[in-house]
Design an enzyme around this catalytic site. Sequence first.
Site, short mmCIF file in Angstrom:
data_model
loop_
_atom_site.label_atom_id
_atom_site.label_comp_id
_atom_site.label_asym_id
_atom_site.label_seq_id
_atom_site.Cartn_x
_atom_site.Cartn_y
_atom_site.Cartn_z
NE ARG A 45 -31.25 27.77 -2.94
CZ ARG A 45 -32.39 27.56 -2.25
NH1 ARG A 45 -33.08 26.48 -3.12
NH2 ARG A 45 -33.03 27.99 -1.51
CG HIS A 98 -32.04 28.61 3.75
ND1 HIS A 98 -31.95 29.93 3.04
CD2 HIS A 98 -32.99 27.90 3.33
CE1 HIS A 98 -32.69 29.78 2.09
NE2 HIS A 98 -33.49 28.81 2.23
CD GLN A 102 -37.15 29.41 4.96
OE1 GLN A 102 -37.15 29.22 3.71
NE2 GLN A 102 -38.30 29.15 5.45
CG ASP A 158 -35.88 21.37 5.34
OD1 ASP A 158 -36.08 21.11 4.65
OD2 ASP A 158 -34.39 21.78 5.63
CB CYS A 165 -37.95 26.21 5.12
SG CYS A 165 -37.16 24.32 4.59
NE ARG A 204 -36.63 32.78 2.03
CZ ARG A 204 -36.24 31.90 1.35
NH1 ARG A 204 -36.50 30.55 1.30
NH2 ARG A 204 -35.17 32.18 0.57
N1 CP Z 1 -37.21 27.50 1.30
C1 CP Z 1 -36.53 27.81 0.04
O1 CP Z 1 -35.53 28.05 0.12
O2 CP Z 1 -37.28 27.07 -0.96
P1 CP Z 1 -36.76 26.89 -2.20
O3 CP Z 1 -35.75 26.06 -2.11
O4 CP Z 1 -37.65 26.70 -3.45
O5 CP Z 1 -35.77 28.23 -2.79
N1 NVA Z 2 -32.49 21.63 3.79
C1 NVA Z 2 -33.11 21.82 2.39
C2 NVA Z 2 -33.88 23.20 2.57
C3 NVA Z 2 -34.46 23.67 1.39
C4 NVA Z 2 -35.02 25.02 1.22
C5 NVA Z 2 -32.20 21.66 1.46
O1 NVA Z 2 -30.91 22.25 1.81
O2 NVA Z 2 -32.48 21.10 0.37
#
Ligand code: CP
Ligand code: NVA
Length: 307
Positions: free
Chosen positions: A101, A128, A131, A223, A263, A291
């Site tokens: 990440r 992502h 997701q 989101d 998400c 997930r």
């Molecule tokens: N939806 C998602 O990826 O959640 P987190 O940021 O908590 O991992």
């Molecule tokens: N768009 C959000 C998604 C989190 C799961 C971010 O990148 O923070």
Amino acid sequence: MKKDLISIKHLSLKEIADIFALTDSLKKNPGKYSHGLEGKTLALIFEKPSNRTYVSFNVGIFQLGGNSIYLGPDHIKLGVRESIKDVAKTLSRYVNGIVLRTFAHKNVLDMAKYAAVPVINGLSDFSHPCQALADIYTMKEKFNKVKGRTLAFIGDGNNVCNSLVFICSKLGINIKIATPKGYEPDLQVISESKKIARANGSEVLMFNKPQKAALAADVLYTDVWASMGQEKEALKRKKAFAEFQINERILKSADKNCLVMHCLPAHRGEEITDEVIDSDNSVIFDEAENRMHVEKAILLKLMGENK
Ligand code: CP
Ligand code: NVA
């Protein structure tokens, strides 16, 4: 040759179908897979916070008989203490897979390029994929058939939106995106996906009015307005996105049996109201649960013996 999961763009229809079929099997009969990744270790490199991605991969690999190691922002300091290339080459000598990440999508591409083991994108600023796979798997669970359905994405054209555009166009799901001007999804993703959608009998449509996108939609998706890394823009974005909230009024424009998706994490009262998150239409926590099931399928596909 090792395989990675970097973007939905690179997945074939068959690969998506296979992930969904294995997810079905994992949900029905988890015990069958409890030794699937015995002795294997997954590195979880997180440069941003996480609840779902971190916990679901962690629990997921454990349920498959494997083990994980968390490497947070202060552990390896990607690209600062050491180059991504050297991290990738070193970790490949210890672990069997890497979830990353990060901020720049190029970091995921570089990790995959230099690692000898599978690399999974656990969210970048661009996409992502885990997701989007879990979202459409959830949609499939609820509707059985997803082709021909319409998903309305209301909010920021961000990483989650880009991945949804890719997967919807591949699976023949119409996607209607409503964003304020200047917050559209990646235009290259849109142009590529429009062609793919056309070949699959569906459409990718863009709007600047949320009601237009929501009209008769089967799924309402949103989101946060400011993603991780955009905290400084939060106030400016709050103003720009004020009309783009999923609330009772927007819910009424959609099909009465529509699914509401997010998400998570959600900013209740901003992009979505409490009433809608907690409504009977909401499948938000099913998505969160899925997930883990979908990621177990991805881990088995990429790291298992019968890839
Ligand atoms: N939806 C998602 O990826 O959640 P987190 O940021 O908590 O991992
Ligand atoms: N768009 C959000 C998604 C989190 C799961 C971010 O990148 O923070």
